[in-house]
Design an enzyme around this catalytic site. Structure first.
Site, PDB file in Angstrom:
ATOM      1  N   CYS A  58      -3.544  -8.036  -2.796  1.00  0.00           N
ATOM      2  CA  CYS A  58      -2.639  -8.595  -1.797  1.00  0.00           C
ATOM      3  C   CYS A  58      -3.315  -8.665  -0.426  1.00  0.00           C
ATOM      4  CB  CYS A  58      -1.375  -7.731  -1.744  1.00  0.00           C
ATOM      5  SG  CYS A  58      -0.285  -8.074  -0.365  1.00  0.00           S
ATOM      6  N   CYS A  61      -1.560  -6.782   2.411  1.00  0.00           N
ATOM      7  CA  CYS A  61      -1.703  -5.332   2.186  1.00  0.00           C
ATOM      8  C   CYS A  61      -3.053  -4.848   2.713  1.00  0.00           C
ATOM      9  CB  CYS A  61      -1.593  -4.999   0.700  1.00  0.00           C
ATOM     10  SG  CYS A  61      -0.024  -5.445  -0.061  1.00  0.00           S
TER      11      CYS A  61
END
Length: 139
Positions: A58, A61
């Site tokens: 991600c 993230c």
């Protein structure tokens, strides 16, 4: 602010990817037993837990991970956890994770706040708010 929808784990995901999400005072949770242990430890120590449900693939993230580590060093009165949603799929589903990163703020295992997405100013604001509420309660 960004967030990622869930995607299946690939062979390319490996331990090295997880390194950037941990470190400082951030603890990687890879089993439900480790989660339970950290919840008990936080309860015993009177700490609020910030649980970052994240994924190695991600982008948002990865962007917020350095700030999360930095905040863990700055606010040692809190417990910072990272849960890999691909590693603990069923567990993450039980927390109704729809996008990553999702941050849960927990006191005695109960949710007191939540943030979805890699919104750095909002994450900092929520952490400061939690710390101030702890300090107010201790006075």
């Amino acid at each position: 602010m960004g967030s990622c929808a869930s995607k299946g784990k690939t062979e390319e995901d490996d331990y090295e990817d997880k390194i950037e999400f941990t470190g400082a005072n951030v603890h990687l949770i890879t089993t439900t037993e480790a989660w339970d242990q950290k919840m008990e430890e936080a309860k015993k120590d009177g700490k609020v837990v910030i649980a970052n449900f994240s994924a190695t693939w991600c982008g948002p993230c990865k962007i917020i991970a350095p700030l999360y580590r930095e905040l863990s060093e700055q606010y040692t009165s809190l417990m910072f956890l990272v849960v890999d949603v691909d590693e603990l799929t069923d567990f993450s589903t039980s927390w109704d994770i729809k996008a990553t990163p999702t941050f849960f703020f927990l006191r005695d295992g109960q949710q007191i706040d939540k943030l979805v997405g890699a919104n750095k100013p909002e994450l900092q604001k929520k952490i400061v708010s939690v710390v101030e509420s702890i300090e107010t309660c201790e006075k």
